[in-house]
Design an enzyme around this catalytic site. Structure first.
Site, PDB file in Angstrom:
ATOM      1  N   ALA A  27      -5.013  -8.956 -11.251  1.00 13.78           N
ATOM      2  CA  ALA A  27      -5.341 -10.148 -10.479  1.00 13.78           C
ATOM      3  C   ALA A  27      -4.456 -10.286  -9.249  1.00 13.78           C
ATOM      4  O   ALA A  27      -4.895 -10.794  -8.216  1.00 13.78           O
ATOM      5  CB  ALA A  27      -5.200 -11.386 -11.366  1.00 13.78           C
ATOM      6  N   GLU A  28      -3.210  -9.822  -9.342  1.00 12.63           N
ATOM      7  CA  GLU A  28      -2.262 -10.023  -8.256  1.00 12.63           C
ATOM      8  C   GLU A  28      -1.792  -8.733  -7.597  1.00 12.63           C
ATOM      9  O   GLU A  28      -1.244  -8.777  -6.497  1.00 12.63           O
ATOM     10  CB  GLU A  28      -1.029 -10.781  -8.775  1.00 12.63           C
ATOM     11  CG  GLU A  28      -1.295 -12.229  -9.135  1.00 12.63           C
ATOM     12  CD  GLU A  28      -1.560 -13.100  -7.909  1.00 12.63           C
ATOM     13  OE1 GLU A  28      -1.074 -12.762  -6.818  1.00 12.63           O
ATOM     14  OE2 GLU A  28      -2.273 -14.109  -8.051  1.00 12.63           O
ATOM     15  N   ALA A  29      -1.976  -7.589  -8.270  1.00 17.16           N
ATOM     16  CA  ALA A  29      -1.390  -6.357  -7.735  1.00 17.16           C
ATOM     17  C   ALA A  29      -2.247  -5.148  -8.070  1.00 17.16           C
ATOM     18  O   ALA A  29      -3.017  -5.152  -9.037  1.00 17.16           O
ATOM     19  CB  ALA A  29       0.021  -6.162  -8.286  1.00 17.16           C
ATOM     20  N   ASP A 129       5.163 -11.113 -20.405  1.00 15.16           N
ATOM     21  CA  ASP A 129       3.935 -10.450 -20.869  1.00 15.16           C
ATOM     22  C   ASP A 129       4.300  -9.352 -21.869  1.00 15.16           C
ATOM     23  O   ASP A 129       3.954  -8.185 -21.688  1.00 15.16           O
ATOM     24  CB  ASP A 129       3.169  -9.869 -19.685  1.00 15.16           C
ATOM     25  CG  ASP A 129       1.746  -9.454 -20.046  1.00 15.16           C
ATOM     26  OD1 ASP A 129       1.253  -9.879 -21.116  1.00 15.16           O
ATOM     27  OD2 ASP A 129       1.126  -8.706 -19.272  1.00 15.16           O
TER      28      ASP A 129
END
Length: 214
Positions: A27-29, A129
């Protein structure tokens, strides 16, 4: 350019002249395999305001680098890392087997996971995570990877939530061995003085989760 671990400044990636391969998109990278290691890039997000997007991408990249730098300096098994620019990191490729692929046959691996997580928490680092997909096993050593959600905190609650995420990972992905593996994890995790307080708080976190589901 900042560097730690097994990388040096001559390892910088010039992706205009060297081959790269996309291996994961989150989602971010995005993660690319390069001749020098794994390139982690946080691309622009068109749905965010440009100024906010720039602040988030640069802030998260710098935070991840600093956390890996701190963890590495304290003897935690994490990838060596180099900050190429404000939104890109170059990470050493860790050789070995993903823990999720081997722990069912060797649940005692969880003891080493416990020791590595204990080192992080002792340094007030929250992984964010902790799943068996974010760990590599080789020659008796567990290396923790993917610190994109990591942050610094001295709060017992945050450490307990870290353990809760791992416990859920074991329960959902390794149903046959999760209790045995969890016992080994706790044995390893108890290597640091704050372990008992975190484990006690974990019971409260788990109780809240059960109440939400009822």
């Amino acid at each position: 350019m900042k560097t730690i671990g097994a990388l040096n400044q001559n390892d910088a990636v010039d992706d205009s002249t060297r081959s790269i391969e996309l291996v994961a998109r989150g989602a971010e990278a995005c993660i690319y395999r390069t001749p020098s290691g794994f390139l982690k890039e946080r691309p622009k997000k068109s749905y965010r305001h440009p100024a906010l997007d720039k602040e988030l991408r640069e802030g998260r990249t710098t935070r991840e680098f600093r956390i890996l730098q701190k963890a590495h300096s304290l003897g935690c098994h994490v990838p060596g890392v180099q900050q190429l620019d404000k939104t890109r990191l170059l990470l050493v490729e860790i050789q070995g087997d993903p823990v999720h692929a081997v722990i069912d046959q060797s649940p005692i691996i969880a003891h080493q996971i416990g020791r590595e997580v204990a080192k992080l928490h002792q340094a007030h680092i929250i992984h964010g995570d902790l799943t068996t997909s974010n760990m590599i096993w080789r020659d008796g050593v567990v290396t923790l990877i993917d610190f994109g959600l990591a942050f610094s905190s001295q709060r017992v609650e945050d450490m307990a939530v870290d353990l809760h995420v791992l416990h859920q990972s074991l329960s959902s992905k390794h149903h046959g061995i999760e209790q045995y593996a969890w016992r080994h994890f706790l044995q390893g995790y108890r290597m640091w003085d704050g372990a008992s307080e975190v484990i006690l708080r974990l019971r409260t976190v788990q109780s809240r989760g059960r109440n939400k589901g009822s």
